[in-house]
Motif scaffolding. Structure first.
Motif, PDB file in Angstrom:
ATOM      1  N   LEU A  50       0.830  -1.216   0.000  1.00 49.82           N
ATOM      2  CA  LEU A  50       0.000   0.000   0.000  1.00 49.82           C
ATOM      3  C   LEU A  50       0.860   1.260   0.000  1.00 49.82           C
ATOM      4  CD1 LEU A  50      -2.735  -0.925   2.636  1.00 49.82           C
ATOM      5  CD2 LEU A  50      -2.971  -0.915   0.161  1.00 49.82           C
ATOM      6  N   ASP A  51       2.048   1.161   0.593  1.00 50.32           N
ATOM      7  CA  ASP A  51       2.892   2.354   0.719  1.00 50.32           C
ATOM      8  C   ASP A  51       3.895   2.498  -0.405  1.00 50.32           C
ATOM      9  OD1 ASP A  51       1.617   2.897   3.111  1.00 50.32           O
ATOM     10  OD2 ASP A  51       2.962   1.570   4.229  1.00 50.32           O
ATOM     11  N   GLU A  52       3.936   1.526  -1.305  1.00 48.00           N
ATOM     12  CA  GLU A  52       4.883   1.645  -2.421  1.00 48.00           C
ATOM     13  C   GLU A  52       4.429   2.764  -3.343  1.00 48.00           C
ATOM     14  OE1 GLU A  52       5.265  -2.016  -4.515  1.00 48.00           O
ATOM     15  OE2 GLU A  52       5.837  -3.140  -2.716  1.00 48.00           O
ATOM     16  N   PRO A  53       5.386   3.505  -3.899  1.00 48.11           N
ATOM     17  CA  PRO A  53       4.981   4.516  -4.884  1.00 48.11           C
ATOM     18  C   PRO A  53       4.333   3.842  -6.093  1.00 48.11           C
ATOM     19  CG  PRO A  53       7.386   4.320  -4.752  1.00 48.11           C
ATOM     20  CD  PRO A  53       6.826   3.459  -3.668  1.00 48.11           C
ATOM     21  N   LEU A  54       3.320   4.478  -6.649  1.00 50.82           N
ATOM     22  CA  LEU A  54       2.617   3.870  -7.784  1.00 50.82           C
ATOM     23  C   LEU A  54       3.435   4.041  -9.054  1.00 50.82           C
ATOM     24  CD1 LEU A  54      -1.082   4.999  -7.258  1.00 50.82           C
ATOM     25  CD2 LEU A  54      -0.056   2.782  -6.781  1.00 50.82           C
ATOM     26  N   PRO A  55       3.490   3.009  -9.876  1.00 51.21           N
ATOM     27  CA  PRO A  55       4.123   3.180 -11.192  1.00 51.21           C
ATOM     28  C   PRO A  55       3.309   4.182 -12.017  1.00 51.21           C
ATOM     29  CG  PRO A  55       3.523   0.864 -10.779  1.00 51.21           C
ATOM     30  CD  PRO A  55       2.947   1.673  -9.670  1.00 51.21           C
ATOM     31  N   THR A  63      -0.852   5.397 -12.264  1.00 48.03           N
ATOM     32  CA  THR A  63      -1.427   6.698 -11.889  1.00 48.03           C
ATOM     33  C   THR A  63      -2.084   7.334 -13.106  1.00 48.03           C
ATOM     34  OG1 THR A  63       0.795   7.537 -12.132  1.00 48.03           O
ATOM     35  CG2 THR A  63      -0.034   7.350  -9.900  1.00 48.03           C
ATOM     36  N   ALA A  64      -1.482   7.118 -14.281  1.00 46.24           N
ATOM     37  CA  ALA A  64      -2.071   7.692 -15.491  1.00 46.24           C
ATOM     38  C   ALA A  64      -3.477   7.154 -15.701  1.00 46.24           C
ATOM     39  CB  ALA A  64      -1.198   7.370 -16.699  1.00 46.24           C
ATOM     40  N   LEU A  65      -3.695   5.940 -15.283  1.00 47.52           N
ATOM     41  CA  LEU A  65      -5.009   5.328 -15.508  1.00 47.52           C
ATOM     42  C   LEU A  65      -6.053   5.755 -14.482  1.00 47.52           C
ATOM     43  CD1 LEU A  65      -3.966   1.855 -16.789  1.00 47.52           C
ATOM     44  CD2 LEU A  65      -5.561   3.396 -17.896  1.00 47.52           C
ATOM     45  N   ALA A  99       3.598  -9.052 -12.830  1.00 49.01           N
ATOM     46  CA  ALA A  99       2.329  -9.636 -13.283  1.00 49.01           C
ATOM     47  C   ALA A  99       1.160  -8.979 -12.559  1.00 49.01           C
ATOM     48  CB  ALA A  99       2.336 -11.135 -13.038  1.00 49.01           C
ATOM     49  N   ALA A 100       1.373  -8.672 -11.281  1.00 49.37           N
ATOM     50  CA  ALA A 100       0.302  -8.048 -10.502  1.00 49.37           C
ATOM     51  C   ALA A 100      -0.010  -6.656 -11.040  1.00 49.37           C
ATOM     52  CB  ALA A 100       0.709  -7.979  -9.032  1.00 49.37           C
ATOM     53  N   ASP A 101       1.042  -5.886 -11.324  1.00 53.65           N
ATOM     54  CA  ASP A 101       0.792  -4.536 -11.832  1.00 53.65           C
ATOM     55  C   ASP A 101       0.157  -4.584 -13.224  1.00 53.65           C
ATOM     56  OD1 ASP A 101       1.513  -3.268  -9.560  1.00 53.65           O
ATOM     57  OD2 ASP A 101       3.492  -2.642 -10.228  1.00 53.65           O
ATOM     58  N   ASP A 102       0.534  -5.571 -14.010  1.00 53.12           N
ATOM     59  CA  ASP A 102      -0.130  -5.733 -15.318  1.00 53.12           C
ATOM     60  C   ASP A 102      -1.625  -5.983 -15.130  1.00 53.12           C
ATOM     61  OD1 ASP A 102       2.178  -5.389 -16.671  1.00 53.12           O
ATOM     62  OD2 ASP A 102       2.469  -7.495 -17.225  1.00 53.12           O
ATOM     63  N   LEU A 103      -1.928  -6.794 -14.139  1.00 51.94           N
ATOM     64  CA  LEU A 103      -3.343  -7.103 -13.896  1.00 51.94           C
ATOM     65  C   LEU A 103      -4.094  -5.848 -13.434  1.00 51.94           C
ATOM     66  CD1 LEU A 103      -5.611  -9.210 -13.712  1.00 51.94           C
ATOM     67  CD2 LEU A 103      -4.837  -9.752 -11.404  1.00 51.94           C
ATOM     68  N   VAL A 104      -3.446  -5.052 -12.592  1.00 50.34           N
ATOM     69  CA  VAL A 104      -4.082  -3.810 -12.142  1.00 50.34           C
ATOM     70  C   VAL A 104      -4.304  -2.887 -13.337  1.00 50.34           C
ATOM     71  CG1 VAL A 104      -3.801  -1.749 -10.719  1.00 50.34           C
ATOM     72  CG2 VAL A 104      -3.126  -3.976  -9.826  1.00 50.34           C
ATOM     73  N   GLN A 105      -3.293  -2.811 -14.186  1.00 52.64           N
ATOM     74  CA  GLN A 105      -3.431  -1.950 -15.366  1.00 52.64           C
ATOM     75  C   GLN A 105      -4.607  -2.405 -16.232  1.00 52.64           C
ATOM     76  OE1 GLN A 105       0.162  -1.330 -17.588  1.00 52.64           O
ATOM     77  NE2 GLN A 105      -0.900  -0.352 -19.288  1.00 52.64           N
ATOM     78  N   ASP A 106      -4.674  -3.694 -16.488  1.00 53.68           N
ATOM     79  CA  ASP A 106      -5.786  -4.218 -17.293  1.00 53.68           C
ATOM     80  C   ASP A 106      -7.128  -3.930 -16.624  1.00 53.68           C
ATOM     81  OD1 ASP A 106      -3.918  -5.136 -19.019  1.00 53.68           O
ATOM     82  OD2 ASP A 106      -4.077  -7.249 -18.476  1.00 53.68           O
ATOM     83  N   ALA A 134      -7.423   6.392  -5.321  1.00 52.61           N
ATOM     84  CA  ALA A 134      -7.366   5.886  -3.958  1.00 52.61           C
ATOM     85  C   ALA A 134      -7.486   4.367  -3.908  1.00 52.61           C
ATOM     86  CB  ALA A 134      -8.474   6.524  -3.119  1.00 52.61           C
ATOM     87  N   GLU A 135      -8.091   3.778  -4.914  1.00 57.64           N
ATOM     88  CA  GLU A 135      -8.276   2.321  -4.904  1.00 57.64           C
ATOM     89  C   GLU A 135      -7.057   1.573  -5.450  1.00 57.64           C
ATOM     90  OE1 GLU A 135     -10.601   1.002  -3.360  1.00 57.64           O
ATOM     91  OE2 GLU A 135     -11.902   2.757  -3.112  1.00 57.64           O
ATOM     92  N   ILE A 136      -6.211   2.278  -6.208  1.00 52.48           N
ATOM     93  CA  ILE A 136      -5.109   1.569  -6.885  1.00 52.48           C
ATOM     94  C   ILE A 136      -4.190   0.824  -5.922  1.00 52.48           C
ATOM     95  CG2 ILE A 136      -3.123   1.816  -8.439  1.00 52.48           C
ATOM     96  CD1 ILE A 136      -4.608   4.048  -9.843  1.00 52.48           C
ATOM     97  N   PRO A 137      -3.773   1.461  -4.801  1.00 50.96           N
ATOM     98  CA  PRO A 137      -2.894   0.690  -3.905  1.00 50.96           C
ATOM     99  C   PRO A 137      -3.535  -0.601  -3.406  1.00 50.96           C
ATOM    100  CG  PRO A 137      -2.848   3.018  -3.336  1.00 50.96           C
ATOM    101  CD  PRO A 137      -3.939   2.856  -4.363  1.00 50.96           C
ATOM    102  N   ARG A 138      -4.838  -0.565  -3.156  1.00 51.01           N
ATOM    103  CA  ARG A 138      -5.514  -1.778  -2.678  1.00 51.01           C
ATOM    104  C   ARG A 138      -5.578  -2.841  -3.767  1.00 51.01           C
ATOM    105  NH1 ARG A 138      -9.034  -1.937   1.411  1.00 51.01           N
ATOM    106  NH2 ARG A 138      -8.865  -0.289   2.927  1.00 51.01           N
ATOM    107  N   LEU A 139      -5.840  -2.387  -4.978  1.00 52.32           N
ATOM    108  CA  LEU A 139      -5.861  -3.343  -6.086  1.00 52.32           C
ATOM    109  C   LEU A 139      -4.490  -3.988  -6.252  1.00 52.32           C
ATOM    110  CD1 LEU A 139      -7.919  -1.181  -8.614  1.00 52.32           C
ATOM    111  CD2 LEU A 139      -8.678  -3.354  -7.648  1.00 52.32           C
ATOM    112  N   ARG A 140      -3.450  -3.157  -6.093  1.00 56.88           N
ATOM    113  CA  ARG A 140      -2.089  -3.694  -6.241  1.00 56.88           C
ATOM    114  C   ARG A 140      -1.776  -4.707  -5.137  1.00 56.88           C
ATOM    115  NH1 ARG A 140       2.595   0.078  -6.135  1.00 56.88           N
ATOM    116  NH2 ARG A 140       3.640  -1.293  -7.612  1.00 56.88           N
TER     117      ARG A 140
END
Lengths: 268, 166
Positions: free
Chosen positions: A59-64, A68-70, B26-33, B8-14
């Protein structure tokens, strides 16, 4: 004792603090009298805590940046539009993009292949594992007709595939590892036929060995590993032969089978 | 859909994707999709409804699709062997490692429910709605998943000594 018996769902809900106060007290009375059950639900609570300490740091990692763009609508996305044209547009775009990536990647790969035959380039660009994984994904789930010629006619199968590939090919015996040959089929490769042998174990788990004779570079490789979703692939190139062993089983087990296949083929 | 709300939801999804897949990329790819599909299907989202549950539902469906129609991800064996998930150093790291590997031994559908409960603290009914399964199925997957995880962890901690497990 409570009027209603304590159920497994009550115990789970106790772990998650999801019970109404009165019921919670009843469950706690029950647990006080059942030390083994208490130990079990406490272990579940510990699991929860351990999972949180393990994954909460994410949760605390910086977002790629791509993520964030999305958080804003992608420019190409038409919003609040009826489903059909929208979906088509998205999927067309994605297909076009992936075809382009595949073409560029494939071209770059083949160019790099000769010039820099490094391990990494071979591993990334060889089309062999991809073709093998696709062939595995297409045919291994087939219940009624997974193979063209079944293993009952193994001699015919071997003669036919050897003739079509223009070189002797023989399926390795994997019975010692629990996999029996169920048959094989001929598939189109890049420039000619390739063979696929299919095996199955007692649980119905299927394994395919993809044999190509199209390797022109004569660049032998050691085992390489590729993963396509749930399909794991071990592949290697031996002279003009390219071999790829695919299955939805874990990498370690597949590696042992791949070693056995390699050993048998090597002795031929 | 509000940009800040989705951000605000992105960290939780990750976090959830990382726990499900075990692999950062792979996890970040899934979040992106998931986010891309969410934007493309925004018309399906009812304003005022729970965006988190909606996004997790999309992610779940994408994952199911991915398992059915896999994508190629090639890696050399060496790379794979050195692929250590990033995680802060902790004194109880060994124990955490154990739960991580034990988690990987659970079937997908049990792991999913377990993580939605443990990490997202979602209610059982919300999980049922998110995954599109009856609440009774949520309960049985949770119960089986937790028990299996417990037995795996016990087995690993029991060193070389055999233990009789009923």
């Amino acid at each position: 004792m409570s009027a209603q018996p304590i159920t497994e769902a009550d115990l789970q809900a106790w772990v998650d603090a999801a019970l109404p106060e009165a019921r919670r007290a009843e469950v706690e009375d029950y647990l006080a009298a059942q030390p083994a059950e208490a130990e079990r639900v406490l272990a579940y609570q510990e699991q929860k805590l351990a999972l949180r300490s393990l994954f909460n740091p994410v949760l605390d990692e910086p977002l790629p940046e791509n993520l964030t763009a999305l958080a804003s609508p992608p420019p190409a996305a038409a919003i609040e539009r009826p489903p059909k044209p929208l979906l088509e547009r998205w999927s067309l775009q994605r297909i076009a993009a992936s075809v382009l990536i595949a073409l560029v990647g494939g071209l770059a790969g083949w160019l790099a292949h000769d010039r820099y035959p490094s391990a990494e380039n071979l591993a990334r660009t060889s089309p062999l594992p991809h073709q093998a994984a696709v062939a595995h994904a297409v045919f291994s789930p087939d219940v009624r007709r997974p193979v063209e010629v079944s293993a009952e006619n193994e001699d015919q199968l071997v003669a036919w595939l050897s003739k079509r590939l223009g070189t002797p090919v023989r399926p390795p015996k994997l019975g010692a590892l629990g996999f029996e040959l169920i048959g094989g089929r001929l598939l189109p490769g890049n420039s000619g036929p390739v063979a696929q042998f299919m095996y199955q174990d007692a649980t119905g788990q299927r394994l395919t060995l993809y044999v190509s004779t199209e390797n022109a570079t004569n660049q032998d490789t050691a085992f390489r590993f590729a993963k396509e979703g749930q399909v794991n692939v071990f592949y290697w190139i031996d002279g003009k032969f390219g071999y790829a062993l695919s299955a939805g089983i874990d990498k370690g087990k597949l590696a042992r089978i791949a070693t056995a296949v390699y050993d048998q083929l090597d002795r031929k | 859909m509000d940009n800040r709300a989705i951000l605000a939801e992105i960290p939780r999804l990750r976090r959830y994707a990382r726990a499900m897949l075990g692999d950062r990329a792979a996890a970040d790819d899934l979040v992106q999709d998931t986010l891309e599909r969410a934007w493309s299907r925004l018309f399906q989202w009812r304003a005022g409804s729970d965006m988190r549950a909606w996004l997790f539902g999309i992610m779940h469906n994408l994952r199911v699709d991915q398992l059915r129609r896999p994508r190629l991800a090639t890696q050399s064996i060496d790379e794979d062997d050195f692929d250590v998930p990033t995680r802060p150093t902790q004194t109880d790291e060994l124990e955490l490692r154990d739960i991580e590997s034990a988690l990987n031994h659970l079937p997908d559908e049990q792991r999913e429910v377990l993580l939605l409960v443990a990490l997202e603290e979602m209610g059982y009914a919300d999980i049922a709605a998110t995954l599109g399964i009856p609440i009774g199925t949520v309960m049985s997957r949770l119960s089986r998943g937790r028990e299996r995880l417990r037995l795996i962890m016990n087995g690993e901690h029991a060193s070389a000594r055999l233990r009789v497990v009923r």
